[in-house]
Every structure is written in structure tokens, then in C-alpha cells.
Design a protein around this motif. Sequence first.
Motif, PDB file in Angstrom:
ATOM      1  N   GLY A 153      12.488  -2.364-118.622  1.00  0.00           N
ATOM      2  CA  GLY A 153      12.240  -1.285-119.252  1.00  0.00           C
ATOM      3  C   GLY A 153      12.726  -1.351-121.032  1.00  0.00           C
ATOM      4  N   PHE A 154      13.774  -1.881-121.141  1.00  0.00           N
ATOM      5  CA  PHE A 154      14.106  -2.215-122.539  1.00  0.00           C
ATOM      6  C   PHE A 154      13.146  -3.044-123.171  1.00  0.00           C
ATOM      7  CE2 PHE A 154      15.952  -5.255-125.727  1.00  0.00           C
ATOM      8  CZ  PHE A 154      16.627  -4.206-126.490  1.00  0.00           C
ATOM      9  N   PHE A 155      12.811  -4.127-122.854  1.00  0.00           N
ATOM     10  CA  PHE A 155      11.900  -4.959-123.360  1.00  0.00           C
ATOM     11  C   PHE A 155      10.530  -4.377-123.445  1.00  0.00           C
ATOM     12  CE2 PHE A 155      15.017  -8.176-122.736  1.00  0.00           C
ATOM     13  CZ  PHE A 155      15.342  -8.553-124.089  1.00  0.00           C
ATOM     14  N   ASN A 156       9.981  -3.556-122.491  1.00  0.00           N
ATOM     15  CA  ASN A 156       8.677  -2.811-122.393  1.00  0.00           C
ATOM     16  C   ASN A 156       8.718  -1.840-123.698  1.00  0.00           C
ATOM     17  OD1 ASN A 156       7.386  -0.112-121.516  1.00  0.00           O
ATOM     18  ND2 ASN A 156       6.084  -2.144-121.081  1.00  0.00           N
ATOM     19  N   SER A 157       9.916  -1.285-123.927  1.00  0.00           N
ATOM     20  CA  SER A 157      10.027  -0.185-125.019  1.00  0.00           C
ATOM     21  C   SER A 157       9.988  -0.887-126.398  1.00  0.00           C
ATOM     22  CB  SER A 157      11.368   0.545-124.899  1.00  0.00           C
ATOM     23  OG  SER A 157      11.326   1.381-123.830  1.00  0.00           O
ATOM     24  N   VAL A 158      10.564  -2.164-126.653  1.00  0.00           N
ATOM     25  CA  VAL A 158      10.791  -2.858-127.751  1.00  0.00           C
ATOM     26  C   VAL A 158       9.403  -3.523-128.065  1.00  0.00           C
ATOM     27  CG1 VAL A 158      12.068  -4.423-129.152  1.00  0.00           C
ATOM     28  CG2 VAL A 158      13.295  -2.894-127.838  1.00  0.00           C
ATOM     29  N   PHE A 159       8.881  -4.185-127.260  1.00  0.00           N
ATOM     30  CA  PHE A 159       7.728  -5.263-127.352  1.00  0.00           C
ATOM     31  C   PHE A 159       6.426  -4.886-126.635  1.00  0.00           C
ATOM     32  CE2 PHE A 159      11.296  -8.377-128.254  1.00  0.00           C
ATOM     33  CZ  PHE A 159      11.060  -8.364-129.544  1.00  0.00           C
ATOM     34  N   GLY A 160       6.735  -3.822-125.596  1.00  0.00           N
ATOM     35  CA  GLY A 160       5.319  -3.527-124.737  1.00  0.00           C
ATOM     36  C   GLY A 160       5.369  -4.799-123.695  1.00  0.00           C
ATOM     37  N   TRP A 161       6.289  -5.416-123.401  1.00  0.00           N
ATOM     38  CA  TRP A 161       6.303  -6.417-122.417  1.00  0.00           C
ATOM     39  C   TRP A 161       5.846  -5.989-121.132  1.00  0.00           C
ATOM     40  CZ3 TRP A 161      11.249 -10.014-122.335  1.00  0.00           C
ATOM     41  CH2 TRP A 161      11.234 -10.809-123.565  1.00  0.00           C
ATOM     42  N   GLU A 162       4.877  -6.601-120.621  1.00  0.00           N
ATOM     43  CA  GLU A 162       4.359  -6.459-118.924  1.00  0.00           C
ATOM     44  C   GLU A 162       5.047  -7.142-118.133  1.00  0.00           C
ATOM     45  OE1 GLU A 162       0.259  -6.634-119.527  1.00  0.00           O
ATOM     46  OE2 GLU A 162       0.102  -5.064-120.911  1.00  0.00           O
ATOM     47  N   THR A 163       5.324  -6.568-116.887  1.00  0.00           N
ATOM     48  CA  THR A 163       6.050  -7.723-115.824  1.00  0.00           C
ATOM     49  C   THR A 163       5.137  -7.528-114.731  1.00  0.00           C
ATOM     50  OG1 THR A 163       7.150  -5.584-114.985  1.00  0.00           O
ATOM     51  CG2 THR A 163       8.254  -6.920-116.267  1.00  0.00           C
ATOM     52  N   SER A 164       5.107  -8.731-113.757  1.00  0.00           N
ATOM     53  CA  SER A 164       4.643  -8.740-112.806  1.00  0.00           C
ATOM     54  C   SER A 164       5.466  -9.696-111.658  1.00  0.00           C
ATOM     55  CB  SER A 164       3.136  -9.589-112.797  1.00  0.00           C
ATOM     56  OG  SER A 164       3.310 -10.787-113.352  1.00  0.00           O
ATOM     57  N   ALA A 165       5.157  -9.193-110.443  1.00  0.00           N
ATOM     58  CA  ALA A 165       6.094  -9.929-109.262  1.00  0.00           C
ATOM     59  C   ALA A 165       5.218 -11.121-108.755  1.00  0.00           C
ATOM     60  CB  ALA A 165       6.458  -9.005-108.390  1.00  0.00           C
ATOM     61  N   ILE A 166       5.858 -12.417-108.478  1.00  0.00           N
ATOM     62  CA  ILE A 166       5.046 -13.227-107.860  1.00  0.00           C
ATOM     63  C   ILE A 166       6.109 -13.809-106.564  1.00  0.00           C
ATOM     64  CG2 ILE A 166       3.797 -14.203-109.645  1.00  0.00           C
ATOM     65  CD1 ILE A 166       5.770 -16.274-110.108  1.00  0.00           C
ATOM     66  N   ASP A 167       5.292 -14.176-105.501  1.00  0.00           N
ATOM     67  CA  ASP A 167       6.093 -14.677-104.457  1.00  0.00           C
ATOM     68  C   ASP A 167       6.425 -16.127-104.823  1.00  0.00           C
ATOM     69  OD1 ASP A 167       6.129 -12.352-103.044  1.00  0.00           O
ATOM     70  OD2 ASP A 167       4.088 -12.944-102.201  1.00  0.00           O
ATOM     71  N   ILE A 168       7.792 -16.335-104.688  1.00  0.00           N
ATOM     72  CA  ILE A 168       8.151 -17.956-104.988  1.00  0.00           C
ATOM     73  C   ILE A 168       9.189 -18.290-104.058  1.00  0.00           C
ATOM     74  CG2 ILE A 168       9.543 -17.384-107.098  1.00  0.00           C
ATOM     75  CD1 ILE A 168       8.265 -19.956-108.409  1.00  0.00           C
ATOM     76  N   ALA A 169       9.401 -19.461-103.445  1.00  0.00           N
ATOM     77  CA  ALA A 169      10.689 -19.915-102.737  1.00  0.00           C
ATOM     78  C   ALA A 169      11.025 -18.891-101.552  1.00  0.00           C
ATOM     79  CB  ALA A 169      11.666 -20.191-103.369  1.00  0.00           C
ATOM     80  N   GLY A 170       9.974 -18.312-101.117  1.00  0.00           N
ATOM     81  CA  GLY A 170      10.240 -17.161-100.071  1.00  0.00           C
ATOM     82  C   GLY A 170      10.893 -15.746-100.670  1.00  0.00           C
TER      83      GLY A 170
END
Length: 263
Positions: A153-170
Motif C-alpha cells: 500500500g505504501f509503494f502504491n501510494s508513492v509510486f503507483g506500484w502494481e502487485t500480482s501474486a504468482i505460485d512458486i515453490a508451492g
Amino acid sequence: MLTTRYVTGAPNWIDLGTPDIEGAASFYHHLFGWEFRSAGPEMGGYGFFQLDGRTAAAGMQNPPEQGPPSWNIYFRTPDADATAKAVEQAHGSVLMQPMDVADEGRMAILADRAGVPFGVWQPSRITGLGVVMDPGALCWLELYTPDLPAAAGFFNSVFGWETSAIDIAGGSYTCVNPAGTEARSMFGGIVPLAEDPSEAESGPYWLPYFEVPDTDAAVSRAQELGGSVRRPATDLAGAGRFAKLADPYGARFAVIRSEQPAG
């Protein structure tokens, strides 16, 4: 993935603070092939780590009172002053007010809600690193944090970063990419400290990954040069083979032989 076509919020610089810049330069030269080039006496000992003539990183000698040896990450901003204000509004802090660096650009040192330092670079003559993703160059970043949603949330507010979840190592891994870019522009991940007890002991921080042609060889070489292994070479399906290291002075980093996409 990382690219030198820098957009707002993308990592565009990395530098090392160390108590011995000559010793550190020798370590990274023998590990990655970097050549250290001084920026001149007017820059207080700051210099550039060159890889085949392109800047892969930078560094300088710091006194102990400036904190422990570490790698420092910078993100591109079109306006360092506005980003510093956005950080304060998002309940982060300004550790070093925006300042001009000769005529090369403008920078500030900031911290997120958890107190993790990071920098911003507003480019002028220097737009950013000259090489990423190649062997010996920066290829990935990870933020270890006590509160993943708060950090996102912080970096979205500051830079607009977008997040995504990926499946990795179970499990699920949270990736980040600059605002308005495709998922393939992801440059790093956010990792809860609770998921890695070895990191929980040292507290939140940014961990840079450098690409290598052979992870095991890089680990052995780092040890020969006086570095230490924080996590042995490990295969991670879908990512590659990585290891977490520290240089002889304690600055933490990771190496990875990235898994190449099929086809």
C-alpha cells in the motif's frame, strides 16, 4: 523484468556503502568482473562499478556512523521533491532531503512505513544504470518486510506500484511492477519476514540479486574472497538457482542463475 528503459517507479540505480571501498572493489571485481572508476575528488570518493564499460552499480566508503555496510536501492522519479512529500503523506520518512548531485540528477533518501531506507533518483545527465540482467548485473530485488499489505500500500501510494501474486515453490509470491506496465515488467518481490526466519533475525531491508552464469561457482568464489553464505545455493522452480551472500564487510546480496523461459 528489469530494463534500462526506465519509467517512474522502476529501479534505476544501486550503490554500495562500505567501510573499505578498495577492498570491496577487489571483491566484486573478482566475483562479477567489475572495474571501479572514481567519479573524481569532488564527489567524495564516490565511484562507478563498470561491467564491460557500462555502469552496473556504484559505491563509496562510508564512516561507521552512517550505518552498517549495505546495498542501497534507488527508484526513478520525475520529481524528487514531490516524491519526498508523497512518502511523508504515506507515513514514511525523509532521511535525506532532496539534493542536486552536480548536474547529474537529483536524489533523496527516504524510508517506508517499516523504516526500510530506499533512494529516489531524478535523472538529468545520468538516467540510471547502463546494464541490467546480464551476468554480473542487477536482475531482481526483494523487500523483506514485517507487513506485506502495508508495504504494498505504501509503494502504491508513492509510486503507483502494481502487485500480482504468482505460485512458486508451492506457495504464493507477491511481485511488483511499475504503474501502468504489463506483468512482464515486474522487477521484484515483497516477502513477509515471517516466511524466512533467517531474514527475520536481521530485520526488514532491500535485497538485490545479481545474475551469474553459475550459482555454485559464484558461491565458492565469494567464500574464497572472504565473503559469507547466508543461504546456500537452492533451486527454485520457475525462477532459477539462487544463493544469499554477504561481502567481506557484511553487505548483503544474492546471486541467481535465472531459469530461461521455454522456447
